[in-house]
Design a protein around this motif. Structure first.
Motif, PDB file in Angstrom:
ATOM      1  N   UNK A   1       0.925  -1.170  -0.046  1.00 54.81           N
ATOM      2  CA  UNK A   1      -0.097  -0.108  -0.064  1.00 54.81           C
ATOM      3  C   UNK A   1       0.715   1.271   0.011  1.00 54.81           C
ATOM      4  N   UNK A   2       0.658   2.017  -1.171  1.00 55.03           N
ATOM      5  CA  UNK A   2       1.287   3.433  -0.956  1.00 55.03           C
ATOM      6  C   UNK A   2       2.641   3.313  -1.802  1.00 55.03           C
ATOM      7  N   UNK A   3       3.098   2.140  -2.717  1.00 50.68           N
ATOM      8  CA  UNK A   3       4.486   2.123  -3.473  1.00 50.68           C
ATOM      9  C   UNK A   3       4.443   3.141  -4.539  1.00 50.68           C
ATOM     10  N   UNK A   4       5.750   3.712  -4.236  1.00 46.35           N
ATOM     11  CA  UNK A   4       5.849   4.795  -5.250  1.00 46.35           C
ATOM     12  C   UNK A   4       7.193   4.708  -5.836  1.00 46.35           C
ATOM     13  N   UNK A   5       7.581   4.516  -7.281  1.00 41.64           N
ATOM     14  CA  UNK A   5       8.744   4.549  -7.765  1.00 41.64           C
ATOM     15  C   UNK A   5       8.973   5.808  -8.458  1.00 41.64           C
ATOM     16  N   UNK A   6      10.193   6.514  -7.809  1.00 37.78           N
ATOM     17  CA  UNK A   6      10.454   7.948  -8.424  1.00 37.78           C
ATOM     18  C   UNK A   6      11.511   7.866  -9.535  1.00 37.78           C
ATOM     19  N   UNK A   7      11.971   8.993  -9.879  1.00 31.32           N
ATOM     20  CA  UNK A   7      12.720   8.853 -11.227  1.00 31.32           C
ATOM     21  C   UNK A   7      14.021   8.465 -10.996  1.00 31.32           C
ATOM     22  N   UNK A   8      14.569   8.199  -9.958  1.00 25.73           N
ATOM     23  CA  UNK A   8      15.919   7.541  -9.696  1.00 25.73           C
ATOM     24  C   UNK A   8      15.798   6.159  -9.561  1.00 25.73           C
ATOM     25  N   UNK A   9      14.459   5.406  -9.732  1.00 27.03           N
ATOM     26  CA  UNK A   9      14.299   4.093  -9.584  1.00 27.03           C
ATOM     27  C   UNK A   9      14.418   3.621  -8.011  1.00 27.03           C
ATOM     28  N   UNK A  10      14.226   4.714  -7.143  1.00 21.25           N
ATOM     29  CA  UNK A  10      13.948   4.207  -5.914  1.00 21.25           C
ATOM     30  C   UNK A  10      12.516   4.003  -5.453  1.00 21.25           C
ATOM     31  N   UNK A  11      12.369   3.015  -4.834  1.00 17.71           N
ATOM     32  CA  UNK A  11      11.130   2.657  -4.380  1.00 17.71           C
ATOM     33  C   UNK A  11      10.520   3.164  -2.999  1.00 17.71           C
ATOM     34  N   UNK A  12       9.356   3.701  -2.677  1.00 18.35           N
ATOM     35  CA  UNK A  12       9.225   4.160  -1.208  1.00 18.35           C
ATOM     36  C   UNK A  12       7.729   3.673  -1.060  1.00 18.35           C
ATOM     37  N   UNK A  13       7.538   3.641   0.219  1.00 18.80           N
ATOM     38  CA  UNK A  13       5.974   3.690   0.708  1.00 18.80           C
ATOM     39  C   UNK A  13       5.858   5.109   1.095  1.00 18.80           C
ATOM     40  N   UNK A  14       4.667   5.588   0.374  1.00 15.93           N
ATOM     41  CA  UNK A  14       4.497   7.213   0.594  1.00 15.93           C
ATOM     42  C   UNK A  14       3.066   7.225   1.120  1.00 15.93           C
ATOM     43  N   UNK A  15       2.908   7.689   2.426  1.00 14.56           N
ATOM     44  CA  UNK A  15       1.714   8.052   3.071  1.00 14.56           C
ATOM     45  C   UNK A  15       0.611   8.927   2.306  1.00 14.56           C
ATOM     46  N   UNK A  16       1.264  10.000   1.401  1.00 13.68           N
ATOM     47  CA  UNK A  16       0.456  11.002   0.987  1.00 13.68           C
ATOM     48  C   UNK A  16       0.336  10.811  -0.617  1.00 13.68           C
ATOM     49  N   UNK A  17      -0.898  10.882  -1.157  1.00 11.41           N
ATOM     50  CA  UNK A  17      -1.191  10.786  -2.630  1.00 11.41           C
ATOM     51  C   UNK A  17      -0.085  11.748  -3.338  1.00 11.41           C
ATOM     52  N   UNK A  18       0.585  11.254  -4.513  1.00 11.65           N
ATOM     53  CA  UNK A  18       1.686  11.883  -5.019  1.00 11.65           C
ATOM     54  C   UNK A  18       1.072  13.187  -5.690  1.00 11.65           C
ATOM     55  N   UNK A  19      -0.367  13.223  -6.103  1.00  8.22           N
ATOM     56  CA  UNK A  19      -0.916  14.377  -6.573  1.00  8.22           C
ATOM     57  C   UNK A  19      -0.898  15.560  -5.683  1.00  8.22           C
ATOM     58  N   UNK A  20      -0.602  15.280  -4.463  1.00 11.45           N
ATOM     59  CA  UNK A  20      -0.773  16.388  -3.278  1.00 11.45           C
ATOM     60  C   UNK A  20       0.687  17.094  -3.498  1.00 11.45           C
ATOM     61  N   UNK A  21       1.466  16.322  -3.709  1.00 15.23           N
ATOM     62  CA  UNK A  21       2.808  16.910  -3.605  1.00 15.23           C
ATOM     63  C   UNK A  21       3.643  17.154  -4.800  1.00 15.23           C
ATOM     64  N   UNK A  22       2.999  16.711  -5.954  1.00 17.99           N
ATOM     65  CA  UNK A  22       3.723  17.068  -7.426  1.00 17.99           C
ATOM     66  C   UNK A  22       4.160  18.418  -7.504  1.00 17.99           C
TER      67      UNK A  22
END
Ligand SMILES: C[S@@+](CC[C@H](N)C(=O)[O-])C[C@H]1O[C@@H](n2cnc3c(N)ncnc32)[C@H](O)[C@@H]1O
Length: 393
Positions: A278-299
């Protein structure tokens, strides 16, 4: 107790590295008690580096909810991220933003906001010669002005019914009572909330600057009567009822299916529990995070850590991250190498070295007396430390 990096220095002890504790002044720790963040709340620490109070807030939230640790000074964000990782915090994001930009994006979003304000530091004169050297009346006035600006933005970030804690480590009433008096005069939607009785906490001194009597309701710690350095706190409550439509903690996924498969397969070999999804997010550096906040809210905002850093994809492989190790218990991984605190291998681990070790190949969680230090990788009869290069001793 020695401050030097000896075997006995508390800041160099393996338990410190393992995130068992953070060294902090008792008056500073009152912030976490006064703001009293609850598990599941949305909490913002607006001036968070190096992270003493943010890690304390995180501990009280028991890794549930959303903790935003923001620091305007980019250089200071790395140490903030390192401290949150060291303490095994899994529900925090680290931002490098101005209060203005956060207020413009996140108005009314938070249950609790902490402003541990940049100040003239008079309460720390006994240990901080730079604060003594830099002190002048102009510094006090400049800080008061800056704090008023920060508080104006902070107010916008608090939801109706939410809390705002202002703190400084100075005695100057032009900052402290002066800033809160000006704040209350301009924000009728906020009121001073009563402070609990804490050992050494006494009332405000409005008479020093001709501020209203209500300012007695703020809190001061004095170094000669309290448990630590001089500190000032004011707890403010935003009037009104919370909106019902506040966002929930994000449980979506922003990771391509191919990477997700690889992630699942690799972490199944490493973990003895289900890998977080739940909350998996792959960023532009190919790093994988569990983010607690919808990426739309912090784009579009400057984010250093968009959540709990779990793993990275490199050359078609998934490597578990140090921050994952720092938040795990031995029972949650397949392979553990537990070292006693006085075992010389602990120092070898910190140096990034290796030692003889038989067993199945793969990632091993190295612990000291059961507390996590980081990953090592076993292969060909050796266990090689994967302690991050930037942390090595
Ligand atoms: C007292 S320190 C914070 C200490 C931190 N809360 C802790 O417990 O470790 C104040 C912080 O405010 C930051 N700061 C300075 N000017 C600022 C501004 N205009 N807006 C927001 N933060 C600012 C500083 O970079 C500094 O990290």
């Amino acid at each position: 107790m020695s401050n030097k990096r000896t075997a006995f220095a508390v800041g160099a002890h393996p338990y410190h590295t393992a995130g068992v504790y953070y060294i902090q002044d008792p008056s500073a720790m009152a912030a976490g008690v006064l703001l009293d963040p609850q598990p599941g709340e949305w909490v913002l620490d607006l001036a968070a580096a190096p992270g003493g109070k943010a890690t304390h807030l995180a501990a009280r939230m028991e890794n549930q909810g959303v903790l935003i640790a923001n620091e305007v000074n980019r250089r200071r964000t790395s140490v903030l991220a390192m401290n949150l990782e060291r303490l095994g915090v899994t529900h925090a994001m680290v931002f490098n933003e101005t209060p203005e930009r956060l207020a413009a994006r996140w108005g009314g979003l938070f249950d609790a906001v902490l402003v541990d304000a940049p100040c003239s530091g008079e309460g720390t004169f006994c240990r901080d010669s730079a604060a003594v050297r830099d002190w002048s009346l102009a510094t006090v006035q400049g800080n008061a002005h800056r704090q008023r600006g920060i508080m104006e933005q902070a107010a916008a970030l608090v939801r109706p019914g939410g809390r705002l804690l202002y703190g400084t480590c100075t005695f100057a009433p032009e900052e402290d009572e002066g800033v809160i008096a000006a704040f209350l005069a301009s924000r009728a939607d906020f009121e001073l909330a009563p402070l609990p009785a804490l050992p050494g906490l006494s009332g405000g001194r409005p008479e020093w600057i001709g501020a209203p009597e209500t300012l007695r309701g703020v809190g001061r710690f004095w170094p000669h009567t309290g448990p630590g350095h001089g500190h000032f706190y004011a707890l403010l409550r935003r009037r009104g009822e919370p909106d019902d439509d506040l966002p929930e903690r994000w449980t979506g996924a922003a990771i391509p299916g191919r990477v997700l498969q690889l992630y699942r397969r690799t972490l199944r070999e490493v973990l003895a529990v289900e890998a977080p999804e739940a909350g998996l997010y792959l960023d532009g550096n190919d790093d994988i995070y569990v983010t607690p906040m919808d990426p739309k809210l912090w784009a579009g905002l400057h984010v250093l850590r968009p959540g709990w850093w779990i793993a990275s994809q490199r050359h078609g492989k998934i490597n578990p991250n140090h921050a994952l190790a720092a938040a795990l218990r031995p029972a949650e991984v397949q392979e553990v190498c537990d070292l006693a605190v006085d075992d010389p291998l602990v120092e070898q681990f910190f140096r990034g070295s290796f030692w003889e070790d038989a067993g199945p190949a793969g990632f091993v969680l190295v612990t000291v007396d059961g507390f996590p230090l980081g990953w090592a990788k076993r292969g060909e009869g050796r266990l090689r430390s994967r302690y991050p290069v930037h942390l090595r001793r």
